[in-house]
Write a protein that holds these residues in place. Structure first.
Motif, short mmCIF file in Angstrom:
data_model
loop_
_atom_site.label_atom_id
_atom_site.label_comp_id
_atom_site.label_asym_id
_atom_site.label_seq_id
_atom_site.Cartn_x
_atom_site.Cartn_y
_atom_site.Cartn_z
N SER A 45 0.36 35.19 -29.68
CA SER A 45 0.09 36.30 -28.76
C SER A 45 -1.35 36.40 -28.30
CB SER A 45 0.50 37.65 -29.38
OG SER A 45 1.85 37.62 -29.73
N LYS A 46 -2.31 36.02 -29.12
CA LYS A 46 -3.70 36.17 -28.71
C LYS A 46 -4.38 34.81 -28.69
CE LYS A 46 -4.20 40.87 -30.49
NZ LYS A 46 -4.92 41.76 -31.42
N LYS B 134 -3.16 36.02 -23.06
CA LYS B 134 -1.84 36.31 -23.61
C LYS B 134 -1.12 34.98 -23.81
CE LYS B 134 -1.11 40.88 -21.56
NZ LYS B 134 -0.22 41.70 -20.69
N ASP C 67 6.41 39.61 -20.53
CA ASP C 67 5.07 40.10 -20.81
C ASP C 67 4.91 40.30 -22.31
OD1 ASP C 67 2.50 40.95 -20.39
OD2 ASP C 67 3.02 42.77 -19.29
N ILE C 68 3.70 40.41 -22.76
CA ILE C 68 3.40 40.69 -24.16
C ILE C 68 2.60 41.98 -24.21
CG2 ILE C 68 2.24 39.92 -26.27
CD1 ILE C 68 2.62 37.05 -25.30
N GLU D 2 0.17 44.57 -25.60
CA GLU D 2 -1.00 44.50 -26.50
C GLU D 2 -0.91 45.55 -27.59
OE1 GLU D 2 -3.07 42.21 -26.52
OE2 GLU D 2 -2.83 41.26 -24.56
N ILE E 179 2.02 36.10 -18.58
CA ILE E 179 1.54 35.40 -19.78
C ILE E 179 0.65 34.24 -19.34
CG2 ILE E 179 2.28 34.01 -21.77
CD1 ILE E 179 4.89 35.65 -21.72
#
Length: 537
Positions: free
Chosen positions: A36-37, A43, A534-535, A537, A238
């Protein structure tokens, strides 16, 4: 009772093996970005899967692990809607077909660029079609371009540019599934310049027009893609996607729990409940459009060339018991196509579990004392067969009851495909996830004699029924869906009687993901572009 106890023991053994594998693999480090990071606040989505891609030229692959990646890199002239197999514009903005069904004209989208910076034009479409037409490695070469005993030209007769952004495709005969076929992954448009530059190595240096750009492939480990900032459609939210190969289901699930991957497929059925109880995870079920089956090689000197023997095997396997190994994600199959497809023949009665009938058929065929047979299986899980070895062991025990002794041959996915496509098996596990929502994509691809050629067989039963062939070819050129339905209903009756398969299951394949993953829409065809995801946060 004896057999039920055996199936239970197999399930327990599989759980023990998975726990052991998890222990052995839990210390493995995550290569590349952490889930994820990424660096600089990117992203990054890390997607865990059970096997590596075979290659990244979509025209030459049918395996899901390759298509998962190529669907991010390439676009087709038309694409499927997000939730079904109706088609909508992609690289072609609009199209029309002549009254006789032979001439298709496509108006292309202007301003699209390949990832190498070259403009996408009508000449590129012509190049790709010519490339496919000149290569027997093209997955649909025999269907679209190859001469058969029925059609000496192939379906596609000519492709020409009628303007910088207009292409005309002329068919040798009407083809009802044609526009849906063009949305399938093998028809992804590749950069001619990249193909010429990389030659035989193009399969590991893919260049398309899709929402993600290929960056790196570390074999048996990771494939990394980065977003295409200049994508003509919705630009990905992403920044980077990493497909990470983790062969063991249990180890992959442990990594999901620990946060080193964000999503995974190939979930063990027994892990679904665990994931549902975890407030950080969710289960996503893919709509069912698949079939998992055991194919019997009808084209060798084994007893399996006898119809009575194949029918006996269908009677000797207790599918109600077998389906318990799918732990809620599968339903029994009786036909080669799933119930979700139009023309599914629900009037067919499945072979009932009847050991006495199985023994009687074997005696009639001259095999009262049974015989030895080899069953080839793949080691990694597939959406339509989440526990291949456990399933094979259960069938092995069931067939012992009628004196059929099964030796299980387990191989990695690539080796398994090579063996079965060349007819090196007696029996084999395989499956199919529909590409375009048309029955032709199951029945013709998997069971027509045109596709029973050693070396590239889709029909790995090597089943060669003239009656089925005539029905399927007539259905391809018939544009009336009601009439096509009648042809497919009859074809399923003949196939059921001839029993080249033991149909096993249709599944709703589960994926598991962290709840921070948003807007993921699983597609019935088995894979989907990731640009809408999408991710959080």
């Amino acid at each position: 009772m004896k057999r039920k106890l055996w199936v239970t023991l197999i399930s327990v053994l599989s759980i023990m093996l998975f726990i052991s594998a998890c222990s052995n693999n839990s210390s493995s480090s995550t290569k590349g970005d952490s889930a994820s990071k990424g660096s600089g606040g990117e992203k990054t989505l890390i997607f865990g899967r059970g096997a590596d891609s075979i290659q990244l030229d979509p025209s030459k692959v049918t395996d899901g692990e390759s298509i998962y990646v190529t669907n991010q890199v390439y676009d087709t002239l038309v694409r499927y809607e997000e939730e079904n197999t109706e088609v909508r514009p992609a690289l072609a903005e609009e199209w029309n077909v002549s009254d006789d069904g032979l001439t298709w004209t496509f108006k292309l989208r202007e301003g699209v660029k390949f990832h190498d910076g070259n403009d996408f034009t009508a000449e590129d479409v012509v190049y790709n079609f010519n490339r496919w037409a000149s290569s027997s490695e093209f997955i649909y070469y025999g269907y679209m371009f190859g001469a058969t005993e029925d059609n000496l030209k192939g379906i596609i007769e000519k492709v020409r540019a009628t303007g910088d952004y207009e292409v005309q495709i002329t068919l040798s005969e009407p083809n009802a599934p044609f526009i849906y076929t063009l949305a399938m992954p093998p028809f992804g448009m590749a950069s001619p310049e990249a193909i010429e530059e990389h030659g035989d190595d193009y399969f590991k240096n893919p260049v398309g027009t899709g929402p993600f750009i290929f960056e790196e492939w570390v074999p048996d480990d990771t494939i990394t893609l980065v977003k295409n900032e200049d994508y003509y459609d919705e630009v990905a939210k992403i920044d980077k996607v990493i497909f990470r190969t983790i062969p063991d289901n249990g180890a992959r699930f442990m990594e999901l729990q620990s946060g080193t991957i964000d999503m995974m497929n190939g979930l063990n059925p027994q892990d679904i409940e665990t994931a549902e109880a975890d407030d950080k995870l969710e289960i996503i079920r893919r709509p069912s459009m698949n079939v998992g089956y055991l194919a019997m090689n009808t084209d060798n000197d084994s007893p399996l060339s006898e119809k009575l023997v194949r029918q006996a095997i269908n009677h000797a396997v207790d599918k109600k018991e077998l389906i318990t190994l799918f732990e809620g994600i599968g339903e029994e199959a009786k036909n080669p196509i799933p119930p979700s497809l139009w023309s599914y023949n629900n009037e067919i009665e499945p072979y009932d579990y009847d050991l006495e009938e199985a023994k009687s058929l074997l005696t009639e065929a001259g095999y009262a004392d049974g015989f030895d047979v080899k069953l080839h299986i793949f080691s990694n899980p597939r959406d339509y067969m989440p526990q291949p070895k456990v399933t094979a062991q259960a069938i092995q025990e069931m067939l012992k009851e009628v004196n059929i002794n099964v030796e299980i041959i387990e191989s990695d996915w690539d080796s398994h495909l090579e063996a079965v496509e060349n007819g090196k098996h007696d029996m084999a596990f395989l499956g199919w996830t529909g590409d375009n929502g048309d029955p032709d994509n199951f029945l013709y691809v998997l069971l027509d004699k045109d596709n029973a050629k050693k070396g590239s067989a889709g029909n790995i039963a090597f089943y060669k029924s003239d009656e089925v062939h005539d029905l399927l070819k007539e259905a391809q050129v018939e544009m009336d869906q009601d009439k096509r339905t009648k042809l497919y209903l009859k074809a399923q009756e003949v196939i059921h009687e001839d029993a080249p398969w033991l149909p096993i299951a249709h599944t709703t394949p589960p994926l598991a993901a962290h709840k921070k993953i948003k807007n993921y829409q699983p597609h019935p065809t088995g894979s989907e572009p990731f640009n809408l995801m999408d991710i959080e946060e």
